[in-house]
Structures are given as structure tokens and as C-alpha cells.
Design a protein around this motif. Structure first.
Motif, mmCIF file in Angstrom:
data_model
loop_
_atom_site.group_PDB
_atom_site.id
_atom_site.type_symbol
_atom_site.label_atom_id
_atom_site.label_comp_id
_atom_site.label_asym_id
_atom_site.label_seq_id
_atom_site.Cartn_x
_atom_site.Cartn_y
_atom_site.Cartn_z
ATOM 1 N N ALA A 107 28.768 -57.212 -15.510
ATOM 2 C CA ALA A 107 28.481 -57.989 -16.719
ATOM 3 C C ALA A 107 27.080 -57.680 -17.243
ATOM 4 O O ALA A 107 26.865 -57.561 -18.455
ATOM 5 N N TYR A 108 26.135 -57.549 -16.332
ATOM 6 C CA TYR A 108 24.756 -57.228 -16.724
ATOM 7 C C TYR A 108 24.695 -55.850 -17.397
ATOM 8 O O TYR A 108 24.027 -55.673 -18.409
ATOM 9 N N HIS A 109 25.436 -54.885 -16.853
ATOM 10 C CA HIS A 109 25.454 -53.547 -17.455
ATOM 11 C C HIS A 109 26.079 -53.571 -18.844
ATOM 12 O O HIS A 109 25.630 -52.842 -19.740
ATOM 13 N N LEU A 110 27.113 -54.392 -19.031
ATOM 14 C CA LEU A 110 27.685 -54.543 -20.371
ATOM 15 C C LEU A 110 26.623 -55.011 -21.361
ATOM 16 O O LEU A 110 26.516 -54.496 -22.476
ATOM 17 N N LYS A 111 25.845 -55.990 -20.940
ATOM 18 C CA LYS A 111 24.788 -56.525 -21.804
ATOM 19 C C LYS A 111 23.783 -55.433 -22.173
ATOM 20 O O LYS A 111 23.378 -55.315 -23.335
ATOM 21 N N ILE A 112 23.400 -54.604 -21.217
ATOM 22 C CA ILE A 112 22.439 -53.534 -21.476
ATOM 23 C C ILE A 112 23.036 -52.499 -22.436
ATOM 24 O O ILE A 112 22.363 -52.028 -23.357
ATOM 25 N N VAL A 113 24.301 -52.157 -22.235
ATOM 26 C CA VAL A 113 24.959 -51.201 -23.134
ATOM 27 C C VAL A 113 25.018 -51.756 -24.553
ATOM 28 O O VAL A 113 24.716 -51.048 -25.520
ATOM 29 N N LEU A 168 23.016 -49.807 -27.559
ATOM 30 C CA LEU A 168 23.781 -49.225 -28.661
ATOM 31 C C LEU A 168 23.841 -50.121 -29.902
ATOM 32 O O LEU A 168 24.544 -49.809 -30.858
ATOM 33 N N SER A 169 23.099 -51.216 -29.872
ATOM 34 C CA SER A 169 23.092 -52.190 -30.978
ATOM 35 C C SER A 169 24.498 -52.668 -31.321
ATOM 36 O O SER A 169 24.899 -52.720 -32.476
ATOM 37 N N ILE A 170 25.234 -52.998 -30.277
ATOM 38 C CA ILE A 170 26.572 -53.557 -30.443
ATOM 39 C C ILE A 170 26.461 -55.063 -30.255
ATOM 40 O O ILE A 170 25.917 -55.534 -29.258
ATOM 41 N N TYR A 171 26.969 -55.817 -31.209
ATOM 42 C CA TYR A 171 26.874 -57.268 -31.147
ATOM 43 C C TYR A 171 28.264 -57.883 -31.244
ATOM 44 O O TYR A 171 28.711 -58.244 -32.331
ATOM 45 N N PRO A 172 28.958 -57.983 -30.104
ATOM 46 C CA PRO A 172 30.311 -58.551 -30.147
ATOM 47 C C PRO A 172 30.268 -60.016 -30.533
ATOM 48 O O PRO A 172 29.294 -60.731 -30.264
ATOM 49 N N LYS A 173 31.311 -60.452 -31.184
ATOM 50 C CA LYS A 173 31.402 -61.855 -31.582
ATOM 51 C C LYS A 173 31.694 -62.743 -30.367
ATOM 52 O O LYS A 173 31.153 -63.834 -30.245
ATOM 53 N N HIS A 174 32.558 -62.256 -29.475
ATOM 54 C CA HIS A 174 32.924 -63.010 -28.271
ATOM 55 C C HIS A 174 32.859 -62.105 -27.048
ATOM 56 O O HIS A 174 33.279 -60.952 -27.110
ATOM 57 N N VAL A 175 32.352 -62.657 -25.951
ATOM 58 C CA VAL A 175 32.414 -61.995 -24.652
ATOM 59 C C VAL A 175 33.026 -63.002 -23.689
ATOM 60 O O VAL A 175 32.570 -64.140 -23.589
ATOM 61 N N VAL A 176 34.083 -62.578 -23.000
ATOM 62 C CA VAL A 176 34.771 -63.458 -22.058
ATOM 63 C C VAL A 176 34.713 -62.833 -20.676
ATOM 64 O O VAL A 176 35.160 -61.703 -20.475
#
Length: 93
Positions: free
Chosen positions: A34-40, A44-52
Motif C-alpha cells: 500500500a505504501y508503494h502504491l502511494k509513492i507511485v 507519477l502525479s496520479i490522483y485516484p478518486k478512491h483507494v480501497v
């Protein structure tokens, strides 16, 4: 954009038999993933609306032998709480 994190490695082992490596394995799949997802996302300036994050009731009500799994899910739950203050709606189920 929605992101689902479904990783997990339950390790059933009696408490007195648990090693540091057992914690590393459990934490790597759930919390570190989950932490690596946040760093990616940030890199990459990706801002998802929802993370589950798919957690487990083991974080609150662990069964015998699920110490490392429960700890990893608890970290994941806390990460979701922390993340919910950003523009992304983050939750665990």
C-alpha cells in the motif's frame, strides 16, 4: 480512477514461533504494498478518486496463530485513516 489493493499473506504460526522474517513477509504484502502504491501515485502525479484496501477483521479480532497477519492488517487500517485526509477517499473493507 479507482484503485483496489488486495494483497495478503496469512501466516498461521504460534506466537512463540514467530520470527522477524514472519513479520516482514506479512507486512510486505499488505502495508508495504500500500505504501508503494502511494509513492507511485505521487511520483507519477496520479490522483485516484478512491483507494480501497482489503483488510481483515483479524486486525481487531485475531485468531490464534494470526499475529503477523493481524499486525499487517492493522497497519493497513491506520494507513487508510491517515490517507482519508487527502483529496483521495481511502478506506479499508
Amino acid at each position: 480512477t479507482q484503485v483496489y489493493h488486495l494483497a495478503g499473506t496469512p501466516a498461521i504460526k504460534r506466537f512463540e514461533k514467530i520470527t522477524a522474517d514472519d513479520y516482514k513477509v506479512s507486512l510486505a504484502a499488505k502495508a508495504l504494498g500500500a505504501y508503494h502504491l502511494k509513492i507511485v501515485f505521487k511520483t507519477l502525479s496520479i490522483y485516484p478518486k478512491h483507494v480501497v484496501y482489503f483488510s481483515s477483521s483479524a486486525s481487531l479480532l485475531p485468531e490464534i496463530g494470526q499475529t503477523t497477519y493481524a499486525a499487517a492488517n492493522y497497519v493497513l487500517d491506520q494507513l487508510a485513516l491517515r490517507e482519508s485526509f487527502s483529496n483521495t477517499i481511502t478506506q479499508t473493507i
